[in-house]
Design a protein around this motif. Structure first.
Motif, PDB file in Angstrom:
ATOM      1  N   LEU A   7       0.897  -1.186   0.266  1.00  0.00           N
ATOM      2  CA  LEU A   7       0.269  -0.094   0.077  1.00  0.00           C
ATOM      3  C   LEU A   7       0.522   1.013  -0.107  1.00  0.00           C
ATOM      4  N   VAL A   8       2.237   1.266   0.671  1.00  0.00           N
ATOM      5  CA  VAL A   8       3.645   2.499   0.463  1.00  0.00           C
ATOM      6  C   VAL A   8       3.501   2.280  -0.718  1.00  0.00           C
ATOM      7  N   LEU A   9       3.455   1.212  -0.999  1.00  0.00           N
ATOM      8  CA  LEU A   9       4.202   1.826  -2.613  1.00  0.00           C
ATOM      9  C   LEU A   9       3.341   2.266  -3.771  1.00  0.00           C
ATOM     10  N   ILE A  10       2.347   2.128  -3.606  1.00  0.00           N
ATOM     11  CA  ILE A  10       1.021   2.735  -4.507  1.00  0.00           C
ATOM     12  C   ILE A  10       0.785   3.749  -4.094  1.00  0.00           C
ATOM     13  N   ALA A  11       1.774   4.440  -3.078  1.00  0.00           N
ATOM     14  CA  ALA A  11       0.834   5.095  -2.309  1.00  0.00           C
ATOM     15  C   ALA A  11       1.655   6.352  -3.121  1.00  0.00           C
ATOM     16  N   ALA A  12       3.444   5.797  -3.143  1.00  0.00           N
ATOM     17  CA  ALA A  12       4.748   6.691  -3.709  1.00  0.00           C
ATOM     18  C   ALA A  12       3.889   7.142  -5.246  1.00  0.00           C
ATOM     19  N   VAL A  13       3.450   5.696  -5.817  1.00  0.00           N
ATOM     20  CA  VAL A  13       3.318   6.476  -7.357  1.00  0.00           C
ATOM     21  C   VAL A  13       2.881   6.912  -7.484  1.00  0.00           C
ATOM     22  N   PHE A  14       1.597   6.916  -6.430  1.00  0.00           N
ATOM     23  CA  PHE A  14       0.349   8.106  -6.726  1.00  0.00           C
ATOM     24  C   PHE A  14       0.629   9.446  -6.438  1.00  0.00           C
ATOM     25  N   PHE A  15       1.251   9.260  -5.714  1.00  0.00           N
ATOM     26  CA  PHE A  15       2.039  10.806  -5.281  1.00  0.00           C
ATOM     27  C   PHE A  15       3.071  11.662  -5.333  1.00  0.00           C
ATOM     28  N   PHE A  16       4.642  10.633  -6.532  1.00  0.00           N
ATOM     29  CA  PHE A  16       5.732  11.438  -6.623  1.00  0.00           C
ATOM     30  C   PHE A  16       4.778  12.513  -8.162  1.00  0.00           C
ATOM     31  N   PRO A  17       3.917  11.720  -8.688  1.00  0.00           N
ATOM     32  CA  PRO A  17       3.629  12.814  -9.896  1.00  0.00           C
ATOM     33  C   PRO A  17       3.407  14.297  -9.522  1.00  0.00           C
ATOM     34  N   LEU A  18       2.673  14.293  -8.668  1.00  0.00           N
ATOM     35  CA  LEU A  18       2.110  15.412  -7.345  1.00  0.00           C
ATOM     36  C   LEU A  18       3.538  16.295  -6.824  1.00  0.00           C
ATOM     37  N   VAL A  19       5.001  15.739  -6.267  1.00  0.00           N
ATOM     38  CA  VAL A  19       5.288  16.344  -6.267  1.00  0.00           C
ATOM     39  C   VAL A  19       6.166  16.761  -7.062  1.00  0.00           C
ATOM     40  N   TRP A  20       6.756  15.658  -8.088  1.00  0.00           N
ATOM     41  CA  TRP A  20       6.914  16.440  -8.831  1.00  0.00           C
ATOM     42  C   TRP A  20       6.647  17.030  -9.770  1.00  0.00           C
ATOM     43  N   MET A  21       5.777  17.883 -10.027  1.00  0.00           N
ATOM     44  CA  MET A  21       4.684  18.584 -10.038  1.00  0.00           C
ATOM     45  C   MET A  21       5.158  20.323  -9.212  1.00  0.00           C
ATOM     46  N   VAL A  22       5.315  19.792  -7.912  1.00  0.00           N
ATOM     47  CA  VAL A  22       5.361  21.742  -7.612  1.00  0.00           C
ATOM     48  C   VAL A  22       6.847  21.735  -7.580  1.00  0.00           C
ATOM     49  N   ALA A  23       7.951  20.932  -7.809  1.00  0.00           N
ATOM     50  CA  ALA A  23       9.083  20.946  -7.750  1.00  0.00           C
ATOM     51  C   ALA A  23       9.436  20.985  -8.376  1.00  0.00           C
ATOM     52  N   SER A  24       8.474  21.045  -9.784  1.00  0.00           N
ATOM     53  CA  SER A  24       8.958  21.769 -11.305  1.00  0.00           C
ATOM     54  C   SER A  24       8.594  23.083 -11.430  1.00  0.00           C
ATOM     55  N   SER A  25       7.216  23.288 -10.667  1.00  0.00           N
ATOM     56  CA  SER A  25       6.928  24.564 -10.309  1.00  0.00           C
ATOM     57  C   SER A  25       7.615  25.972  -9.826  1.00  0.00           C
ATOM     58  N   PHE A  26       9.415  25.226  -9.578  1.00  0.00           N
ATOM     59  CA  PHE A  26       9.686  26.360  -9.311  1.00  0.00           C
ATOM     60  C   PHE A  26      11.203  26.489 -10.558  1.00  0.00           C
ATOM     61  N   LYS A  27      11.456  25.549 -11.004  1.00  0.00           N
ATOM     62  CA  LYS A  27      12.119  25.697 -12.211  1.00  0.00           C
ATOM     63  C   LYS A  27      11.628  26.531 -12.932  1.00  0.00           C
ATOM     64  N   THR A  28      12.918  26.699 -14.141  1.00  0.00           N
ATOM     65  CA  THR A  28      12.980  27.125 -15.438  1.00  0.00           C
ATOM     66  C   THR A  28      12.501  26.143 -16.466  1.00  0.00           C
ATOM     67  N   ASN A  29      11.935  26.677 -17.990  1.00  0.00           N
ATOM     68  CA  ASN A  29      11.983  25.706 -18.710  1.00  0.00           C
ATOM     69  C   ASN A  29      13.471  24.760 -18.558  1.00  0.00           C
ATOM     70  N   SER A  30      14.619  25.871 -19.263  1.00  0.00           N
ATOM     71  CA  SER A  30      15.800  25.172 -18.957  1.00  0.00           C
ATOM     72  C   SER A  30      16.179  23.810 -17.878  1.00  0.00           C
ATOM     73  N   GLU A  31      15.521  24.348 -16.483  1.00  0.00           N
ATOM     74  CA  GLU A  31      15.738  23.421 -15.654  1.00  0.00           C
ATOM     75  C   GLU A  31      15.552  22.045 -15.638  1.00  0.00           C
ATOM     76  N   ILE A  32      13.744  22.525 -15.704  1.00  0.00           N
ATOM     77  CA  ILE A  32      13.122  21.128 -16.188  1.00  0.00           C
ATOM     78  C   ILE A  32      12.933  19.925 -16.808  1.00  0.00           C
ATOM     79  N   PHE A  33      13.620  21.086 -18.151  1.00  0.00           N
ATOM     80  CA  PHE A  33      14.537  19.533 -19.454  1.00  0.00           C
ATOM     81  C   PHE A  33      15.571  19.064 -19.403  1.00  0.00           C
ATOM     82  N   ARG A  34      16.681  20.032 -18.283  1.00  0.00           N
ATOM     83  CA  ARG A  34      18.295  19.299 -18.102  1.00  0.00           C
ATOM     84  C   ARG A  34      17.295  18.846 -16.856  1.00  0.00           C
ATOM     85  N   THR A  35      17.301  18.634 -15.705  1.00  0.00           N
ATOM     86  CA  THR A  35      17.459  17.848 -14.644  1.00  0.00           C
ATOM     87  C   THR A  35      16.404  17.587 -14.117  1.00  0.00           C
TER      88      THR A  35
END
Length: 266
Positions: A7-35
């Protein structure tokens, strides 16, 4: 233990895109594609401010709140009244009416979209909030009615009989007995209806052309052009509109769980 780990693994799989989206909101376009998977170098809410002001997210959010709030309120009122009638009364044609409601669960919006569009055009309500509130309410009533009817079927008949002996009328029994006992079910219906209405895209795209009336799903199209997309600002806008809905669901998670389980018990 194994079930917990899964259940923890399943929750992590579904929660990761949300965390990635929020983290990417603090990056520039070049940073998003580079790292793309690296954490942001700094936490700067400038993208969020730009998304709110320049991207007009504030107006889109207000439109979504008005449309969603009105639709959910109407769904709760009409579905609670319909569920009470179907649960407590026997009348000619009740099975047919329940069958018509079941069609609302089976038919996709595309099957009646042309007729609906023609009707709205004749009524001159295209490009108004009514063009969204009316179909959103109509699409939400069938499922809400079935869910609330299940709750009411589980309420002992003796409660209503005792109230009638005491002189209570139908409206008073509905307001004093049924509605308080329906609170878990109403909370469940409200959350599901709000999520569906908040995220609806097709009707909002086709019925609303005025930018001042667009809801969030269609308003987000402004962040992407044919050749260029500002991904940093797009992710910031998505974070602004997604996080509140996640918080609301977490806050009312117990009510939703109680609503789903209580409706299955007699």
């Amino acid at each position: 233990m194994l079930v917990t780990v899964l259940l923890v693994l399943i929750a992590a799989v579904f929660f990761f895109p949300l965390v990635w989206m929020v983290a990417s909101s603090f990056k520039t376009n070049s940073e998003i594609f580079r790292t793309p998977f690296a954490p942001p170098s700094s936490i700067d809410f400038e993208q969020w401010v730009r998304a709110w002001d320049v991207g007009n997210i504030g107006q889109y959010a207000l439109n979504s709140v008005i449309t969603t709030g009105t639709s959910v309120l109407l769904i709760l009122i009409f579905s609670a009244a319909a569920a009470y009638a179907f649960s407590r009364y026997r009348f000619r044609g009740d099975k047919w009416l329940m069958g018509l409601l079941a069609l609302g669960l089976l038919l996709p919006v595309q099957s009646y979209f042309i007729a609906q569009s023609t009707l709205f055009r004749d009524l001159d309500i295209l490009d108004t909030r009514l063009a969204l509130i009316i179909p959103y309410t109509a699409m939400g009533i069938p499922l809400a009615t079935f869910l609330l009817k299940t709750f009411l079927d589980g309420i002992p008949e003796e409660l209503f009989e005792a109230a009638r002996v005491d002189g209570a009328g139908d409206l008073r029994m509905f307001a004093v007995i049924a509605l308080p006992l329906l609170r878990p079910g109403l909370a469940t219906v409200a959350i599901f209806s709000a999520l569906n209405t908040w995220n609806e895209f097709l009707l909002a795209l086709l019925y609303i052309q005025d930018d001042s009336l667009k809801t969030i799903p269609t308003g987000l199209l402004a962040f992407s052009s044919r050749y260029v997309t500002d991904y940093g600002m797009l992710f910031a806008a998505l974070s602004i509109i997604t996080i509140p809905m996640v918080v609301i669901y977490i806050v009312f998670n117990r009510q939703v769980t109680e609503g789903i389980t209580a409706g299955s018990l007699k």
